[in-house]
Scaffold this active site. Structure first.
Site, PDB file in Angstrom:
ATOM      1  N   HIS A  31      13.297   1.872  15.242  1.00 29.58           N
ATOM      2  CA  HIS A  31      12.436   0.929  14.376  1.00 29.58           C
ATOM      3  C   HIS A  31      11.292   1.876  13.982  1.00 29.58           C
ATOM      4  O   HIS A  31      10.809   2.899  14.717  1.00 29.58           O
ATOM      5  CB  HIS A  31      11.896  -0.010  15.611  1.00 29.58           C
ATOM      6  CG  HIS A  31      10.651  -0.754  14.825  1.00 29.58           C
ATOM      7  ND1 HIS A  31       9.257  -0.557  15.401  1.00 29.58           N
ATOM      8  CD2 HIS A  31      10.598  -1.743  14.321  1.00 29.58           C
ATOM      9  CE1 HIS A  31       8.488  -1.311  14.752  1.00 29.58           C
ATOM     10  NE2 HIS A  31       9.483  -2.406  13.987  1.00 29.58           N
ATOM     11  N   ASN A  32      10.752   1.740  12.788  1.00 30.44           N
ATOM     12  CA  ASN A  32       9.871   2.398  12.168  1.00 30.44           C
ATOM     13  C   ASN A  32      10.051   3.988  12.553  1.00 30.44           C
ATOM     14  O   ASN A  32       9.160   4.728  13.086  1.00 30.44           O
ATOM     15  CB  ASN A  32       8.583   2.006  12.520  1.00 30.44           C
ATOM     16  CG  ASN A  32       7.981   0.717  12.160  1.00 30.44           C
ATOM     17  OD1 ASN A  32       8.534   0.246  11.210  1.00 30.44           O
ATOM     18  ND2 ASN A  32       6.939   0.425  12.551  1.00 30.44           N
ATOM     19  N   GLU A  61      15.030   3.287   9.952  1.00 29.66           N
ATOM     20  CA  GLU A  61      14.159   2.418   9.033  1.00 29.66           C
ATOM     21  C   GLU A  61      13.448   3.088   8.120  1.00 29.66           C
ATOM     22  O   GLU A  61      12.624   4.178   8.420  1.00 29.66           O
ATOM     23  CB  GLU A  61      13.428   1.252  10.040  1.00 29.66           C
ATOM     24  CG  GLU A  61      12.697   0.361   9.267  1.00 29.66           C
ATOM     25  CD  GLU A  61      11.951  -0.598  10.036  1.00 29.66           C
ATOM     26  OE1 GLU A  61      11.314  -1.681   9.638  1.00 29.66           O
ATOM     27  OE2 GLU A  61      11.952  -0.215  11.327  1.00 29.66           O
ATOM     28  N   ASP A  63      10.210   1.890   5.535  1.00 32.04           N
ATOM     29  CA  ASP A  63       9.377   1.157   5.085  1.00 32.04           C
ATOM     30  C   ASP A  63       8.971   1.656   3.641  1.00 32.04           C
ATOM     31  O   ASP A  63       7.890   2.588   3.617  1.00 32.04           O
ATOM     32  CB  ASP A  63       8.197   0.892   5.970  1.00 32.04           C
ATOM     33  CG  ASP A  63       8.420  -0.166   6.926  1.00 32.04           C
ATOM     34  OD1 ASP A  63       9.646  -0.720   7.147  1.00 32.04           O
ATOM     35  OD2 ASP A  63       7.887  -0.157   7.817  1.00 32.04           O
ATOM     36  N   HIS A  82       3.563   2.876   7.220  1.00 35.27           N
ATOM     37  CA  HIS A  82       3.512   1.411   7.951  1.00 35.27           C
ATOM     38  C   HIS A  82       2.371   0.709   7.185  1.00 35.27           C
ATOM     39  O   HIS A  82       1.189   0.986   7.216  1.00 35.27           O
ATOM     40  CB  HIS A  82       2.909   1.461   9.375  1.00 35.27           C
ATOM     41  CG  HIS A  82       3.183   0.088  10.055  1.00 35.27           C
ATOM     42  ND1 HIS A  82       2.894   0.059  11.453  1.00 35.27           N
ATOM     43  CD2 HIS A  82       4.205  -0.925   9.527  1.00 35.27           C
ATOM     44  CE1 HIS A  82       3.274  -1.295  11.762  1.00 35.27           C
ATOM     45  NE2 HIS A  82       4.031  -1.813  10.858  1.00 35.27           N
ATOM     46  N   GLU A 117      13.039  -1.424   4.143  1.00 37.38           N
ATOM     47  CA  GLU A 117      11.947  -2.549   4.081  1.00 37.38           C
ATOM     48  C   GLU A 117      11.347  -2.284   2.733  1.00 37.38           C
ATOM     49  O   GLU A 117      10.324  -1.743   2.580  1.00 37.38           O
ATOM     50  CB  GLU A 117      11.092  -2.535   5.438  1.00 37.38           C
ATOM     51  CG  GLU A 117      11.697  -2.738   6.730  1.00 37.38           C
ATOM     52  CD  GLU A 117      12.505  -4.192   6.788  1.00 37.38           C
ATOM     53  OE1 GLU A 117      11.763  -5.289   6.024  1.00 37.38           O
ATOM     54  OE2 GLU A 117      13.403  -4.251   7.357  1.00 37.38           O
ATOM     55  N   LYS A 169      20.991  -1.291   3.919  1.00 32.99           N
ATOM     56  CA  LYS A 169      20.566  -2.566   4.623  1.00 32.99           C
ATOM     57  C   LYS A 169      19.463  -2.849   3.757  1.00 32.99           C
ATOM     58  O   LYS A 169      18.470  -1.919   3.810  1.00 32.99           O
ATOM     59  CB  LYS A 169      20.420  -2.718   5.849  1.00 32.99           C
ATOM     60  CG  LYS A 169      19.667  -4.166   6.575  1.00 32.99           C
ATOM     61  CD  LYS A 169      19.218  -3.825   7.857  1.00 32.99           C
ATOM     62  CE  LYS A 169      18.401  -5.044   8.181  1.00 32.99           C
ATOM     63  NZ  LYS A 169      17.143  -5.124   7.539  1.00 32.99           N
TER      64      LYS A 169
END
Length: 684
Positions: A31-32, A61, A63, A82, A117, A169
């Site tokens: 995550h992140n 991931e 972002d 982030h 993301e 994704k």
């Protein structure tokens, strides 16, 4: 390694386990990934991606946000950080180059999933798509088969199909049949705009506790005139109806995306979505769903049989702490995302889980986590998957010389026993109170010269036809089985295990004389499925390092903490009766004990209280994890020295060694020989 507490068969890599759809695996997920510390003001670094990959992570991931433009060409430069925080920014293109460099040095790696993301505008997305295609080249997976009209009925590709590939994704623009959902979300936004300020505050607070991640298609398009020129609710509704929101995802980038993230609404709606559609759910909402109704846990498993689910930490974990992943694994979630920059107990047991299968990042989910579901077509379009547990492969008629070859080679495969009639080694048994009396049959054919004779009672009789029908009530006589199809089905993990009459325990890799219940347990119980009592004694240690592997300093005073991370399933009602099937409400539970400290001895400490066993009740062995933590007793604050975590389903009995790892999940330098000696006894 030969005496390790973990069954050697679990840590060995076998390609036969890699032919299931991606949805059949637990996948090591971060995550992140870019952050080096907390979620608010820490630095972002490209090196964190390489660190995660080397740790075994296979889902990263990114972002993505609009950055600046090139000083001379004016080219948009997307960045990763982030959003809306003080974290530093790194370039999107640098991260893709880092992943490419990893692929060049590890060309046989199982697929790397990039979780995008995407907060970029269309022109920045165009740069992202260009970077992905130019840098990754042939390593980028193009999911044409899953964005066509028939993708609703197609199973996802397998890890073996995607070796050395990068899978995306993200989001795809709404399709034509999703217009109704778009109008509903527009209507809901109009209703929300008519609410009073008090009701809006209450509603927003409730949403923040339920869902941490916003669906871009449920967000109003940004407009600079919204605040300067307020309009009445009726006018706003009319305007939104006349001017539909501009798609936020560039079609060129959408064509590269396999997994399309959608918001969870209900299991009924989720089940009928295409297999490439998936959910991302925060840990808080996920825990509420599985604890709300007894049937929800099994519904999650059924959904995850062919779809993907990502569970990520709640937004309040600003310190980058982690939640325990066992609950997500128990519900069949493939992508349980953790903060890899924080080495806490959750990450330690994640490391232990994915130490299986030679740290390839993909672990085949146990049979109890994979319920039987309706059939779907496999990616090649020539086969159908009858549930996850079995596969029936379409074959061609055998004619002439081919029939003779198939008969002489003994390519006869009999139907496998049902799930209720097999253990996790795929061997059939007759239920008996005494485990030593279990009768094991061969569930699949021996692909050998004597294979045909083993399938018949008459040693002189050959099998004229090759049959392949697994998890089916009838076979298909007169068929030919290709080599790849046969290997893909007959050697698939714990569901259909090819056993040899001469060497029935080749997968256990443990030679124990036969006879007696204790020997039976040592041989077969390296894949535990039923609730059990785990009895452990921590006896001694060897070559234990100082904290952080320091070479200087005082001799340590070591002690060991043993923690069981487990899942409790209960039925509804006031009785709260335990259910062994795991179909009730699921909650995370833990239990632990620790030894006393041994003064000034890191070379070969002996714990005297190891003369007595400590009992731990394991409720869900297929997902439970046993954690060993080596600590140093100190004044004020004890230091963590080394860690180890073992899946309870893979524990072996007897006097065993537990290999300890440093905070980077490696055994190098001072940690090269750090080991615990334990005595393990398992009672059913």
């Amino acid at each position: 390694d030969s005496n390790d507490a973990t069954a050697p068969a679990a840590t060995a890599h076998t390609t036969s386990h890699g032919h299931y759809p991606l949805s059949a695996y637990w996948i090591n997920t971060s995550h992140n990934t870019y952050l080096t510390g907390d979620q608010l003001k820490s630095n972002s670094s490209v090196s964190m991606y390489l660190s995660a990959l080397r740790r075994g992570c296979k889902c990263l991931e990114l972002d993505c946000w609009d950055g600046e433009r090139h000083a001379t060409t004016g080219q948009p430069i997307p960045v990763i950080y982030h959003g809306h925080t003080l974290t530093s920014k790194i370039l999107f293109v640098d991260v893709i180059r880092c992943i490419k460099s990893y692929l060049l040095s590890n060309p046989d790696t199982y697929p790397i999933i990039l979780s995008l993301e995407n907060h970029c505008s269309l022109e920045y997305q165009e740069t992202m798509a260009s970077n992905l295609k130019e840098i990754l080249g042939d390593a980028l997976y193009y999911p044409e088969n899953h964005i066509q009209q028939d993708h609703h009925q197609r199973a996802l590709p397998s890890p073996e199909d995607l070796i050395g590939k990068v899978v995306l994704k993200g989001k795809r623009p709404p399709e034509k049949d999703e217009d109704d959902d778009t109008s509903k979300s527009t209507s809901s936004r109009t209703t929300k705009s008519m609410m009073t300020p008090i009701s809006m505050d209450i509603d927003s607070n409730m949403e923040s506790t339920v869902e941490d991640e916003q669906d871009p298609y449920d967000m109003p398009a940004p407009s600079s005139s919204t605040n300067r020129n307020p309009t009445s609710p009726a006018t706003a509704a009319t305007t939104s109806a006349k001017k539909p929101a501009t798609p936020k995802i560039l079609p060129e980038l959408a064509r590269l995306t396999l997994f399309h993230g959608t918001k969870y609404k209900s299991f009924g709606k989720s089940m009928v979505e295409p297999t490439s559609h998936m959910h991302s759910v925060g840990e808080t909402r996920f825990a509420k769903i599985v604890a709300k109704k007894p049937e929800n846990s099994n519904l999650w498993r059924k959904y995850n049989a062919y779809h993907m689910t990502r569970v990520y930490p709640k937004g309040s974990r600003v310190d980058s702490s982690n939640f325990n992943p066992c609950l997500g694994w128990a519900a069949g979630a493939q992508l349980v995302a953790l903060n890899f920059q924080t080495v806490d107990p959750a990450l330690v047991i994640n490391d232990g889980r994915f130490r299986e299968n030679r740290r390839c990042g993909y672990v085949l989910k146990p049979q109890g986590i994979l319920p039987e579901v309706p059939s779907l077509a496999l990616p090649d379009g020539n086969a159908q998957m009858s549930g996850i547990i079995g596969i029936s492969v379409e074959t061609e008629p055998v004619t002439g010389r081919e029939e003779e070859t198939a008969s002489s080679a003994g390519e006869a495969i009999t139907p496998a026993p049902s799930a209720d009639e097999t253990d996790d080694h795929g061997a059939a048994y007759s239920v008996d109170d005494d485990p030593s009396k279990y009768e094991y049959d061969i569930p699949s054919a021996e692909i050998a010269t004597n294979g045909a004779n083993q399938q018949t009672n008459d040693p002189e009789q050959d099998t004229p036809n090759a049959e392949m029908a697994i998890e089916s009530n009838q076979t298909s006589p007169g068929t030919k089985v290709g080599t790849e199809a046969r290997d893909a089905v007959s050697d698939l993990g714990g569901f259909v295990r090819k056993l040899s009459l001469e060497h029935p325990m080749e997968d256990v890799m443990e030679e124990v004389p036969s006879g007696g219940e204790s020997d039976w347990r040592r041989i077969y119980m390296t894949n535990h499925v039923n609730p059990m009592t785990l009895r452990i004694r921590v006896l001694a240690g060897s070559c234990l390092p100082k904290p952080l592997g320091e070479k200087t300093g005082e001799t340590i005073d070591p002690y060991v903490t043993v923690t069981l991370h487990d899942i409790k399933s209960t039925t509804g009602g006031s009785s709260r009766k335990m259910t062994s099937s795991g179909t009730g409400k699921m909650t995370y539970v833990s239990s632990s004990f620790e030894t006393k400290a041994v003064d000034n001895n890191g070379y070969c400490p002996i714990w005297k209280e190891g003369r007595e066993f400590k009992d731990l009740q394991v409720l869900s062995p297929q997902v439970a994890m046993l954690q060993f933590t080596l600590n140093e007793k100190d004044v004020g604050f004890d230091d963590r020295v080394a860690e180890a975590a073992i899946p309870c389903s893979r524990l072996r009995q007897g006097y065993r060694s537990v290999q300890l790892f440093d905070l980077h999940n490696t055994r190098t330098g001072p940690y090269g020989f750090a080991t615990l000696l334990v005595d393990i006894d398992i009672r059913q």
